[in-house]
Every structure is written in structure tokens, then in C-alpha cells.
Design a protein around this motif. Sequence first.
Motif: not given
Length: 331
Positions: A45-69
Amino acid sequence: MIRIYNKELDKLAEIHYKAIKDQLYKDFKQIKGTKKISTDEIEIKFNEKLKKNGINNTLREIITSKFDQLTKIAKRNIKYKKDTTFQKMYNKFSNGKDAHIGLRKPRGEPRLTYNANTMVESLGFKVCPLCNRNYINNTKRIYKTGKNGVEYTIKRTCQLDHYYSQSEYPLLAMSFYNLIPVCSSCNHAKSDKSLSISPYSIAKVDHLITFDFNIDDVKAISDKNHVKVSIKVDSSNKKVIKDHLDIIGIEELYKNHNDIVFEILQKYRHYNHIKRKELIVSFPGLYENEQEIKNVLFGEYKDIDNFHRKSLSKLTRDIIKRIDNYPSDLI
């Protein structure tokens, strides 16, 4: 600046992510009541909300992506400030002794707490990575004394700095690699200002600044006031580290540590090459070689991945290296 290094960083980021995922579940349950839903469904549901708002990153990517990403995610979503979910969660995560998020426990198992204290403790960082001067490790304080004995609370002596500020990047307010444990002095100096590099950068940052010293008089042998700390900046990366020098004020801060350099020089003078050889000969078996004697005198600073264990270790290592590279009768 020293790099935040821990072999378990990916594992710690995963624990952080699970706590956030569980907190989203708790928050949803408080709003929706007893409706049956799993944590995985909440994430969908959270990922769907992100996508609806034009954000193409998932919850996991936002929280765990290493600094360069994470930097790429920040650049893509700099204008997105609608959702304050993670800002509110950060308050639950960091404010006060009872602050905590997530980590639901199976029935019958001890209660698990995850908050800013436990995150900092798990990193194993004892010294501020921005200045390498002030200690930031947690301490235990007596909370109360009652019939159940003495109860302790953990006091976090450091603060968490958002590399990407919460005000400009609310989406990254709980991103693991955006939370940097620092001393209060550095956090106050940085505030919402931007630095070009992070202690979480993949590349090692040790070479960007090198500490050196100047002697303005022969009296330096016996008077610390004639020894001055200086800083050399890697010319090819001068732009990268300039804002760190200006904002954190490293050069000005380290002028206060002339006495550390003087102390190192004094130890070299009293335990110079000849004296070290004499110790090895006079006390067979006590020291294997001269390097072991140096380790006793100065500590072990050769491994830059251990700079986080002791205050001023970067300064000490650089000065020792400088002396060893330009030997004289003094040492």
C-alpha cells in the motif's frame, strides 16, 4: 572526516528497515482498528502511494539504499514535500528515553526496543566521524531505584545529523544512510547546511585531509607553544572537502591540539631509534620489534578503519607518519 565503517552495515540497515515497516503497520492499525492486514500488505500500500505521487522508488529503496544511490533518490525527489510520515516517525525514533519504533515481538519473548540509541550503539562508533575529536558513545544512567532494584536508561551522548535535511528532504528523514551519528558541536555547526561528501560515502575519505605540523623555533623541543598543527588538503579534491573545512571549521578546531603533536614529538625524542633498539636488546622477549614499542607509545593507528575507536586518532596517525617519513636525529 572519517568513514563510517562496519562489516555489518547492510545487516543493520535491514534491521532498521524492518523496524520502520513494523511501525507503519502499527500506525495503520491505530487508524483502521482491527482490520486484518499483514506488514507485507502495508508495504505494498505504501509503495502504491509513493508511485501515485510520482515517486518511482520503493520503501525498501528509500530506507536501505547506500549513500551513492540515496543521492540519486534525493535529486529525483527534492520537490516532494507532501508526506511527513517519516518526519513524524523520526520523532518517535529519537526523542526522549521512551522513544522507539517497530520490532513487534513474538508472544513470550522479551520486549525488543529499536530507537536512535540502539542504532548508534549497533554501529560501534565511539568518535564523531565529522571531526574525530569528541566521543559519541552511549552511556548508562540510573533511571530509578525501586523494589525491583536499580533501573538504568541509556543516554545518547551523540546527536543524529540528517545529511539531507528533514525540511528539504522529508522523504529521507528515516533513511538509514542519511542518519549520521555526530557530536553536538558538529551537528550545531552543520545545521541544515550541505556537505559535498558523507562519512557513509563508499570511497574512503581519509586522504582528503592530512594533518601536519610546523615548528617555528628550536624551542619546540621543550615548549609546546612553538609547535603548530597544520592541514594539507588533497589538491585534486579541494572542492569536495572545502565545505567540510568551512562549515565544520576543522582547521580552527585543531589549532587547540598543538599539545598532542608536542606530546608525540616528546615521546619520539625520549624513545628515539637508538633507545628503541636498546630496549629490545636489554629486555629480550618484552618487545618483538620497534613497531611494537611504537604501538605501546602511540596506540595502533595504521588501520584507518579503526579511527572511530579513539578521539584524535587521525591526527595522531598522520603526525606519526609524517615523522617516520622525514626522520631526523630527534627520532
